[in-house]
Write a protein that holds these residues in place. Structure first.
Motif, PDB file in Angstrom:
ATOM      1  N   VAL A  73     -15.219 -22.483 -17.672  1.00 26.46           N
ATOM      2  CA  VAL A  73     -15.150 -23.736 -18.416  1.00 26.46           C
ATOM      3  C   VAL A  73     -14.093 -24.680 -17.835  1.00 26.46           C
ATOM      4  N   ASP A  74     -13.148 -24.134 -17.079  1.00 25.02           N
ATOM      5  CA  ASP A  74     -12.076 -24.944 -16.501  1.00 25.02           C
ATOM      6  C   ASP A  74     -12.425 -25.496 -15.121  1.00 25.02           C
ATOM      7  N   ILE A  75     -13.611 -25.166 -14.614  1.00 26.26           N
ATOM      8  CA  ILE A  75     -13.957 -25.495 -13.235  1.00 26.26           C
ATOM      9  C   ILE A  75     -14.980 -26.628 -13.137  1.00 26.26           C
ATOM     10  N   GLU A  76     -14.642 -27.613 -12.316  1.00 25.10           N
ATOM     11  CA  GLU A  76     -15.623 -28.594 -11.847  1.00 25.10           C
ATOM     12  C   GLU A  76     -15.891 -28.243 -10.394  1.00 25.10           C
ATOM     13  N   LEU A  77     -17.118 -27.870 -10.081  1.00 19.80           N
ATOM     14  CA  LEU A  77     -17.403 -27.207  -8.822  1.00 19.80           C
ATOM     15  C   LEU A  77     -17.071 -28.057  -7.597  1.00 19.80           C
ATOM     16  N   VAL A  78     -17.555 -29.281  -7.534  1.00 12.93           N
ATOM     17  CA  VAL A  78     -17.316 -30.093  -6.337  1.00 12.93           C
ATOM     18  C   VAL A  78     -15.827 -30.366  -6.108  1.00 12.93           C
ATOM     19  N   PRO A  79     -15.072 -30.814  -7.122  1.00 15.07           N
ATOM     20  CA  PRO A  79     -13.628 -30.997  -6.897  1.00 15.07           C
ATOM     21  C   PRO A  79     -12.924 -29.709  -6.477  1.00 15.07           C
ATOM     22  N   PHE A  80     -13.350 -28.570  -7.054  1.00 19.32           N
ATOM     23  CA  PHE A  80     -12.721 -27.300  -6.663  1.00 19.32           C
ATOM     24  C   PHE A  80     -12.983 -27.012  -5.192  1.00 19.32           C
ATOM     25  N   LEU A  81     -14.234 -27.162  -4.755  1.00 16.24           N
ATOM     26  CA  LEU A  81     -14.573 -26.885  -3.360  1.00 16.24           C
ATOM     27  C   LEU A  81     -13.823 -27.815  -2.419  1.00 16.24           C
TER      28      LEU A  81
END
Length: 257
Positions: A27-35
């Protein structure tokens, strides 16, 4: 180096090559910004492998019942912007690759994972059963029983609404009797459906609900003993997965493959 990610409904796990496994809350992850943050921190990333809890095809996320992300073309975006390749696969397919590597003598392997949702995958003759759109085997979204709530896919009768961590709203032990009964009826329905459609020689169970409720293994063994297969003396091995990060281990097998 390679970056390996297992993006599930509850946990987000990742590691670099064979290094330490890190676990965050999905729930804490936004995939593109994380990558993009990892690419900026680790300049030598060459390929990103992602095991994703949803329907995917050709590097695109098509739908994700338990994760707030869909219709995203990761493969094109990251290749065009960073010249980095993305390998994207359904999480249960990745787990099935790992389980088959552990049980190479299984001609037909069926995999049930009960965690946040209810996922499944099948390996037949050493190959993942994919279907034309890479979404074959979604047993959790089989119509089963109408409920007063909606599944993440939009329907109100998915099996997952009865058989999942979401359905239990905590633990099986503390669920009310009606919920427990519905859970077991739904699980038996899914199990017998797969038995009759695929006649597997190995059934592997995984996911947090299975891990926290070891009686599920005995329940399915008893269901098998009372099935029509008993009459033909057919043997079915049923076991519980030996690791929590089968998705990432499956990705590593694929990357070396």
């Amino acid at each position: 180096m390679n970056l390996y990610i297992d993006f599930g409904g509850t946990n987000f796990r990742y590691s670099f090559n064979d290094g330490e496994l890190f676990t965050l809350k999905s729930v804490d992850i936004e995939l593109v910004p994380f990558l993009e943050s990892q690419i900026n921190l680790q300049q030598d990333i060459r390929k990103i492998y992602i095991s994703f809890a949803g329907q995917v095809k050709n590097g695109k996320i098509l739908s994700s019942p338990n994760i707030a992300i869909q219709n995203l073309d990761l493969k094109t975006y990251f290749y065009d912007k960073y010249n980095i390749e993305i390998f994207l696969e359904n999480d249960l397919n990745c787990a099935a690759v790992y389980e088959h590597s552990r049980h190479k003598n299984a001609d037909i392997l069926a995999l049930f994972y009960i965690g946040t949702g209810f996922g499944s995958a099948f390996v037949i003759g050493g190959k993942i059963l994919r279907g034309k759109d890479n979404i074959a085997g979604e047993i959790g979204h089989t119509p089963f029983r109408k409920k007063d709530l909606k599944c993440g896919c939009g329907r109100d009768d998915c099996l997952e609404l009865c058989v999942s961590g979401k359905a239990l709203k905590g633990t099986f032990e503390h669920a009310d009797e009606a919920t427990k009964k519905e859970f077991l009826e739904g699980l038996a329905f899914a199990f017998h459906t797969v038995l009759n459609l695929f006649n597997p020689d190995l059934f592997v169970l995984g996911g947090g609900v299975v891990k926290n409720n070891p009686f599920i293994l005995d329940f399915l063994k008893e269901e098998y003993n009372n099935s029509s297969f008993k009459a033909v003396r057919s043997v079915l091995r049923i076991s519980v997965s030996d690791i929590d990060d089968a998705g990432i281990e499956g990705l590593k097998i694929v990357s070396k493959g």
